[in-house]
Design a protein around this motif. Sequence first.
Motif, PDB file in Angstrom:
ATOM      1  N   TYR A   1       0.958  -1.150  -0.025  1.00 47.21           N
ATOM      2  CA  TYR A   1      -0.232  -0.094   0.297  1.00 47.21           C
ATOM      3  C   TYR A   1       1.095   1.196   0.029  1.00 47.21           C
ATOM      4  O   TYR A   1       1.416   1.446   1.010  1.00 47.21           O
ATOM      5  CB  TYR A   1      -1.021  -0.175   1.428  1.00 47.21           C
ATOM      6  N   ASP A   2       1.114   1.891  -1.324  1.00 40.66           N
ATOM      7  CA  ASP A   2       1.624   3.124  -1.286  1.00 40.66           C
ATOM      8  C   ASP A   2       0.639   4.210  -1.716  1.00 40.66           C
ATOM      9  O   ASP A   2       0.277   4.478  -2.569  1.00 40.66           O
ATOM     10  CB  ASP A   2       2.788   3.120  -2.361  1.00 40.66           C
ATOM     11  N   PRO A   3       0.579   5.186  -0.500  1.00 41.79           N
ATOM     12  CA  PRO A   3      -0.497   6.212  -0.694  1.00 41.79           C
ATOM     13  C   PRO A   3      -0.225   7.196  -1.689  1.00 41.79           C
ATOM     14  O   PRO A   3      -0.944   7.728  -2.357  1.00 41.79           O
ATOM     15  CB  PRO A   3      -0.636   6.922   0.569  1.00 41.79           C
ATOM     16  N   ASP A   4       1.083   7.354  -2.101  1.00 44.63           N
ATOM     17  CA  ASP A   4       1.546   8.056  -3.025  1.00 44.63           C
ATOM     18  C   ASP A   4       1.017   7.973  -4.433  1.00 44.63           C
ATOM     19  O   ASP A   4       0.766   8.487  -5.337  1.00 44.63           O
ATOM     20  CB  ASP A   4       3.077   8.195  -3.476  1.00 44.63           C
ATOM     21  N   LEU A   5       0.628   6.370  -4.634  1.00 41.86           N
ATOM     22  CA  LEU A   5       0.096   6.118  -5.928  1.00 41.86           C
ATOM     23  C   LEU A   5      -1.249   6.416  -6.072  1.00 41.86           C
ATOM     24  O   LEU A   5      -1.894   6.145  -7.176  1.00 41.86           O
ATOM     25  CB  LEU A   5       0.200   4.484  -6.107  1.00 41.86           C
ATOM     26  N   THR A   6      -2.129   6.733  -5.007  1.00 37.79           N
ATOM     27  CA  THR A   6      -3.528   7.332  -5.100  1.00 37.79           C
ATOM     28  C   THR A   6      -3.643   8.631  -5.280  1.00 37.79           C
ATOM     29  O   THR A   6      -4.667   9.142  -5.302  1.00 37.79           O
ATOM     30  CB  THR A   6      -4.162   6.663  -3.881  1.00 37.79           C
ATOM     31  N   LEU A   7      -2.467   9.368  -5.278  1.00 43.28           N
ATOM     32  CA  LEU A   7      -2.650  10.898  -5.489  1.00 43.28           C
ATOM     33  C   LEU A   7      -3.003  11.335  -6.824  1.00 43.28           C
ATOM     34  O   LEU A   7      -3.785  12.028  -7.056  1.00 43.28           O
ATOM     35  CB  LEU A   7      -1.305  11.550  -5.566  1.00 43.28           C
ATOM     36  N   SER A   8      -3.069  10.413  -7.966  1.00 39.86           N
ATOM     37  CA  SER A   8      -3.340  10.715  -9.303  1.00 39.86           C
ATOM     38  C   SER A   8      -4.799  10.122  -9.390  1.00 39.86           C
ATOM     39  O   SER A   8      -5.530  10.244 -10.579  1.00 39.86           O
ATOM     40  CB  SER A   8      -2.605   9.866 -10.296  1.00 39.86           C
ATOM     41  N   LEU A   9      -5.549   9.337  -8.462  1.00 46.24           N
ATOM     42  CA  LEU A   9      -7.021   9.018  -8.509  1.00 46.24           C
ATOM     43  C   LEU A   9      -7.838  10.321  -8.625  1.00 46.24           C
ATOM     44  O   LEU A   9      -7.863  10.790  -7.386  1.00 46.24           O
ATOM     45  CB  LEU A   9      -7.218   8.173  -7.438  1.00 46.24           C
ATOM     46  N   PRO A  10      -8.604  10.461  -9.655  1.00 47.00           N
ATOM     47  CA  PRO A  10      -9.433  11.705  -9.670  1.00 47.00           C
ATOM     48  C   PRO A  10     -10.287  11.677  -8.181  1.00 47.00           C
ATOM     49  O   PRO A  10     -10.852  10.594  -7.962  1.00 47.00           O
ATOM     50  CB  PRO A  10     -10.216  11.539 -10.960  1.00 47.00           C
ATOM     51  N   PRO A  11     -10.779  12.900  -7.859  1.00 46.41           N
ATOM     52  CA  PRO A  11     -11.722  13.173  -6.895  1.00 46.41           C
ATOM     53  C   PRO A  11     -12.924  12.155  -7.063  1.00 46.41           C
ATOM     54  O   PRO A  11     -13.369  11.603  -6.082  1.00 46.41           O
ATOM     55  CB  PRO A  11     -11.707  14.507  -6.699  1.00 46.41           C
ATOM     56  N   SER A  12     -13.407  12.241  -8.181  1.00 42.72           N
ATOM     57  CA  SER A  12     -14.716  11.702  -8.210  1.00 42.72           C
ATOM     58  C   SER A  12     -14.561  10.129  -8.199  1.00 42.72           C
ATOM     59  O   SER A  12     -15.527   9.578  -7.483  1.00 42.72           O
ATOM     60  CB  SER A  12     -15.369  11.834  -9.740  1.00 42.72           C
ATOM     61  N   VAL A  13     -13.529   9.605  -8.740  1.00 44.52           N
ATOM     62  CA  VAL A  13     -13.321   8.065  -8.561  1.00 44.52           C
ATOM     63  C   VAL A  13     -12.896   7.905  -7.178  1.00 44.52           C
ATOM     64  O   VAL A  13     -13.351   6.564  -6.418  1.00 44.52           O
ATOM     65  CB  VAL A  13     -12.161   7.613  -9.501  1.00 44.52           C
ATOM     66  N   SER A  14     -12.281   8.660  -6.543  1.00 45.34           N
ATOM     67  CA  SER A  14     -11.813   8.385  -5.044  1.00 45.34           C
ATOM     68  C   SER A  14     -12.971   8.728  -4.312  1.00 45.34           C
ATOM     69  O   SER A  14     -13.120   7.728  -3.238  1.00 45.34           O
ATOM     70  CB  SER A  14     -11.094   9.674  -4.475  1.00 45.34           C
ATOM     71  N   ALA A  15     -14.167   9.283  -4.401  1.00 47.22           N
ATOM     72  CA  ALA A  15     -15.227   9.255  -3.587  1.00 47.22           C
ATOM     73  C   ALA A  15     -16.021   8.091  -3.888  1.00 47.22           C
ATOM     74  O   ALA A  15     -16.407   7.537  -2.974  1.00 47.22           O
ATOM     75  CB  ALA A  15     -16.283  10.673  -4.087  1.00 47.22           C
ATOM     76  N   THR A  16     -16.120   7.531  -5.199  1.00 53.54           N
ATOM     77  CA  THR A  16     -17.018   6.479  -5.213  1.00 53.54           C
ATOM     78  C   THR A  16     -16.372   5.191  -4.983  1.00 53.54           C
ATOM     79  O   THR A  16     -16.932   4.482  -4.334  1.00 53.54           O
ATOM     80  CB  THR A  16     -17.555   6.247  -6.658  1.00 53.54           C
TER      81      THR A  16
ATOM     82  N   ALA B   1      -1.776  13.238   3.773  1.00 50.79           N
ATOM     83  CA  ALA B   1      -2.320  12.685   5.090  1.00 50.79           C
ATOM     84  C   ALA B   1      -3.572  11.810   4.805  1.00 50.79           C
ATOM     85  O   ALA B   1      -4.006  10.878   5.518  1.00 50.79           O
ATOM     86  CB  ALA B   1      -2.119  13.766   6.045  1.00 50.79           C
ATOM     87  N   ALA B   2      -4.461  12.700   4.124  1.00 47.85           N
ATOM     88  CA  ALA B   2      -5.703  12.442   3.877  1.00 47.85           C
ATOM     89  C   ALA B   2      -5.645  10.902   2.985  1.00 47.85           C
ATOM     90  O   ALA B   2      -6.586  10.142   2.964  1.00 47.85           O
ATOM     91  CB  ALA B   2      -6.541  13.172   3.307  1.00 47.85           C
ATOM     92  N   ARG B   3      -4.935  10.852   2.082  1.00 40.02           N
ATOM     93  CA  ARG B   3      -4.788   9.748   1.072  1.00 40.02           C
ATOM     94  C   ARG B   3      -4.351   8.572   1.932  1.00 40.02           C
ATOM     95  O   ARG B   3      -4.596   7.561   1.662  1.00 40.02           O
ATOM     96  CB  ARG B   3      -3.627  10.083  -0.151  1.00 40.02           C
ATOM     97  N   ALA B   4      -3.244   8.728   2.707  1.00 43.77           N
ATOM     98  CA  ALA B   4      -2.913   7.708   3.518  1.00 43.77           C
ATOM     99  C   ALA B   4      -4.035   7.085   4.512  1.00 43.77           C
ATOM    100  O   ALA B   4      -4.263   5.800   4.608  1.00 43.77           O
ATOM    101  CB  ALA B   4      -1.647   7.918   4.395  1.00 43.77           C
ATOM    102  N   ALA B   5      -4.764   8.165   5.046  1.00 44.92           N
ATOM    103  CA  ALA B   5      -5.773   7.538   5.831  1.00 44.92           C
ATOM    104  C   ALA B   5      -6.855   6.913   5.054  1.00 44.92           C
ATOM    105  O   ALA B   5      -7.401   5.701   5.517  1.00 44.92           O
ATOM    106  CB  ALA B   5      -6.565   9.035   6.619  1.00 44.92           C
ATOM    107  N   CYS B   6      -7.182   7.255   3.848  1.00 45.68           N
ATOM    108  CA  CYS B   6      -8.209   6.596   3.281  1.00 45.68           C
ATOM    109  C   CYS B   6      -7.892   5.173   2.705  1.00 45.68           C
ATOM    110  O   CYS B   6      -8.476   4.305   2.720  1.00 45.68           O
ATOM    111  CB  CYS B   6      -8.490   7.435   1.809  1.00 45.68           C
ATOM    112  N   LEU B   7      -6.414   4.936   2.393  1.00 48.10           N
ATOM    113  CA  LEU B   7      -5.971   3.692   2.090  1.00 48.10           C
ATOM    114  C   LEU B   7      -5.976   2.919   3.234  1.00 48.10           C
ATOM    115  O   LEU B   7      -6.285   1.520   3.073  1.00 48.10           O
ATOM    116  CB  LEU B   7      -4.352   3.728   1.453  1.00 48.10           C
ATOM    117  N   GLN B   8      -5.800   3.358   4.265  1.00 48.07           N
ATOM    118  CA  GLN B   8      -5.682   2.555   5.592  1.00 48.07           C
ATOM    119  C   GLN B   8      -7.246   2.102   5.826  1.00 48.07           C
ATOM    120  O   GLN B   8      -7.479   0.699   6.276  1.00 48.07           O
ATOM    121  CB  GLN B   8      -5.227   3.353   6.856  1.00 48.07           C
ATOM    122  N   GLY B   9      -8.202   3.006   5.682  1.00 48.11           N
ATOM    123  CA  GLY B   9      -9.400   2.706   5.740  1.00 48.11           C
ATOM    124  C   GLY B   9     -10.076   1.883   4.888  1.00 48.11           C
ATOM    125  O   GLY B   9     -10.605   0.757   5.310  1.00 48.11           O
TER     126      GLY B   9
END
Length: 350
Positions: free
Chosen positions: A151-166, A214-222
């Motif tokens: 799990y590398d939260p850096d890789l989720t930085l490019s996930l668009p906000p709409s896809v992150s939400a859903t 920090a929010a990206r890391a929290a989401c990935l952990q969740g």
Amino acid sequence: MSSFVYDALPMRVVFGSGSLARVADEVERLGLQRVLVLCTPQQRELADQVAELLGNRAAGVFDQARMHVPVETVEAAGTVAVDLEADGWVAAGGGSTIGLGKALALRTGLPVVAVPTTYAGSEMTPIWGLTQDGRKKTGRDRSVLPHTVIYDPDLTLSLPPSVSATSGLNALAHAVEALYAPDVSPVVSAMAEQGVRDLAAALPLIAADPGDSAARAACLQGAWLCGACLGSTTMGLHHKLCHVLGGMLDLPHAETHAVVLPHVAAYNLPAAPSAAAALNRALATDDAAAALAYLGSRLDVPPGLRDLGVAASDLPRIAAEVLAHPYANPRPVTGPDLETLLHTAWKGRT
Ligand SMILES: NC(=O)C1=CN([C@@H]2O[C@H](COP(=O)(O)OP(=O)(O)OC[C@H]3O[C@@H](n4cnc5c(N)ncnc54)[C@H](O)[C@@H]3O)[C@@H](O)[C@H]2O)C=CC1
Ligand SMILES: O=C(O)/C=C\C(=O)CC(=O)O
């Protein structure tokens, strides 16, 4: 709860910013010599980066992963793997790519290293899915469980906000249904409550600033916690509805979960008081279903099923299919109840 069974799933997790750099060590640790890197066409750049990090332990890249794992894709990847004499898989991407890795593991017995880049949580479950002739089959088999998850939260930085939400709401749905599953246990409940807390707090921060590390890391952990809940419990009405909607109407997976979740929560939670109490604590509310609906609106998820292209005339056959093959559920599901629920989800918030 005085007696329960908790079937722990074996899993090595490497978590943290920059942890992708450890992929070669993790592959070596499993004794693999030539892994095939899997990705979607959209994530080829990431897969090439993984292959470069793997050096001579990379046999090649297969970049045709697709949502719902068509059997033709599994066959094509399998042929490439045989040609390249691959001895394992690194699945770098969301649930679609990890799903391909799992389908290949089911066929070959070769191990998967998962590098998740969405919040779907598939990497934490022994659930596989495969689509053939327009029908999606799913099953559970421990052989598909990734051996290692990076799990590398850096890789989720490019996930668009709409896809992150859903995607985040897809993860939340795993926790909601785990909390009232027939095989819930205190371990699962604790993971679910914390997963919901992490995601509900962090998703709005990502909507405001997709680069919030920090929010990206929290989401990935969740997402990890919620995925682990799904992996250890039986799915209920919500997952059943989403599987039928996705399978029969070819709807996008995460969006469907995001739209349907508050409606099933409103239906089920009155019959599942301890699940409702856990969700109320995690969401800091006294009405978890309303809080989930409000979260969806803050995150701009599509309001209703009609916004995903569902026609009102589709609803009766969806209801019939759900009733024909029901999943375990805390509240009995009758035809009229289901039609009302589906119609409300179809109309959506106004
Ligand atoms: N077996 C299981 O336990 C589970 C399986 N699933 C399966 O997973 C599939 C859906 O997976 P999802 O993750 O929702 O979508 P996905 O894997 O299809 O990804 C959606 C799109 O976003 C792109 N993407 C992914 N991560 C990105 C990133 N960090 N930056 C930019 N673009 C990125 C992908 O390349 C793809 O084009 C479905 O087939 C579903 O059935 C979902 C949850 C659990
Ligand atoms: O619906 C979900 O999010 C969970 C499980 C699946 O999607 C299983 C699958 O179809 O791959």
